[in-house]
Write a protein that holds these residues in place. Structure first.
Motif, short mmCIF file in Angstrom:
data_model
loop_
_atom_site.label_atom_id
_atom_site.label_comp_id
_atom_site.label_asym_id
_atom_site.label_seq_id
_atom_site.Cartn_x
_atom_site.Cartn_y
_atom_site.Cartn_z
N LEU A 110 0.82 -1.20 0.00
CA LEU A 110 0.00 0.00 0.00
C LEU A 110 0.86 1.26 0.00
O LEU A 110 0.61 2.20 -0.75
N LYS A 111 1.91 1.26 0.82
CA LYS A 111 2.80 2.43 0.87
C LYS A 111 3.55 2.61 -0.44
O LYS A 111 3.80 3.74 -0.87
N GLN A 112 3.91 1.50 -1.11
CA GLN A 112 4.59 1.60 -2.39
C GLN A 112 3.68 2.24 -3.43
O GLN A 112 4.13 3.08 -4.23
N GLN A 113 2.42 1.89 -3.44
CA GLN A 113 1.47 2.49 -4.37
C GLN A 113 1.36 4.00 -4.13
O GLN A 113 1.39 4.79 -5.08
N ARG A 114 1.27 4.39 -2.88
CA ARG A 114 1.15 5.81 -2.56
C ARG A 114 2.41 6.56 -2.95
O ARG A 114 2.36 7.68 -3.45
N ARG A 115 3.57 5.95 -2.74
CA ARG A 115 4.84 6.59 -3.06
C ARG A 115 4.97 6.80 -4.57
O ARG A 115 5.44 7.83 -5.03
#
Length: 278
Positions: A110-115
């Motif tokens: 999820l954090k990779q998508q946001r980044r």
């Protein structure tokens, strides 16, 4: 693997937003008669994963645990509902906060998508990631036999009987699951057509029902996003009471999803799989 904790919604979640005796109205006539009517409920649901805010959705305030599970899976935020460990719902006036605890793997993704989204907003190609979300890469379904025509007989009337919220207030969509015997097993309603399907998928996954032995029905317009959710959930067949779009049919055929339109007065129309040339 940590066990899934399923908590019921707090008792005051609906009470905080739903008047007990409905809403007053006056008829626009010379007599100006008045009365009271139940209206569809609507609240803002703020969803955070491991403390990281992800989305705010307008939803009907029922079956919210089902919705969070289905939304998380349908949006590609988790690969399996087993990645969801806990959901805590907290009412805040006309809003509800959903604190979701997910696995380390799901949270990292999820954090990779946001980044990735944040890192490209000024590059001139800021729409690429949005396009990837609108037209994502989806798994191919194994394919399944079409449901018997008898299971679609009188289905519209049976759906009307199953929609408790719609009978009371109207203004809501429904998503339903018809089992292998042709009986309506589950019905989920919401002001949002996507939300209704998310709730249904969440309920199906949480109850570990065999999706291969039945089909899902949506009462709303069948758009591409609903195809995405159905394929990600592993639903073999999607029946729509409204005609699908051309792109919806194309994607259903490409991903082996059976797609059937149930018109008001005509026989069911199978758009996917494509009919054999005569």
């Amino acid at each position: 693997m940590p066990c899934l904790i399923a908590r019921p919604a707090p008792a005051d979640v609906r009470a905080a937003v739903v008047p007990a005796d409905g809403y007053a109205y006056a008829e626009l006539t010379s007599l100006s008669d008045t009365g009271r009517a139940a209206l569809a409920d609507e609240v803002a649901l703020a969803i955070a994963y491991n403390g990281l805010s992800q989305a705010v959705m307008m939803v009907s305030p029922g079956d919210l645990e089902d919705f969070v599970h289905g939304f998380s899976l349908g949006a590609g935020l988790v690969e399996s509902i087993d990645d969801i460990y806990d959901i805590r719902l907290t009412p805040h006036g006309d809003a509800i906060a959903a604190e979701v605890q997910v696995s380390s793997r799901a949270f990292w993704n999820l954090k990779q998508q946001r980044r990735q989204l944040a890192g490209n907003t000024g590059c001139g190609l800021c729409g690429v990631e949005a396009l990837d979300q609108a037209l994502p890469s989806l798994p191919l379904l194994p394919g399944a036999a079409l449901p018997p025509a008898s299971h679609l007989f009188d289905l519209r009337d049976r759906i009307d009987a199953a929609q408790q919220i719609a009978r009371r207030s109207g203004a809501v969509h429904a998503a339903l699951f018809v089992d292998g015997d042709g009986e309506i097993r589950l019905c989920r309603e919401d002001i949002g057509r996507h939300n209704a399907l998310d709730k249904l998928v969440g309920a199906l996954k949480r109850q570990r029902l065999d999706l291969r032995e039945g089909f899902a029905v949506v009462t709303s317009r069948c758009s591409l996003e609903l195809i995405h959710k159905a394929v990600r959930a592993g639903l073999p067949t999607l029946v729509s009471l409204s005609a699908p779009t051309a792109l919806t049919v194309q994607w259903a055929r490409e991903h082996n999803l059976n797609l059937i339109h149930l018109p008001h007065r005509n026989a069911p129309r199978v758009y996917s799989p494509a009919p054999q040339a005569v």
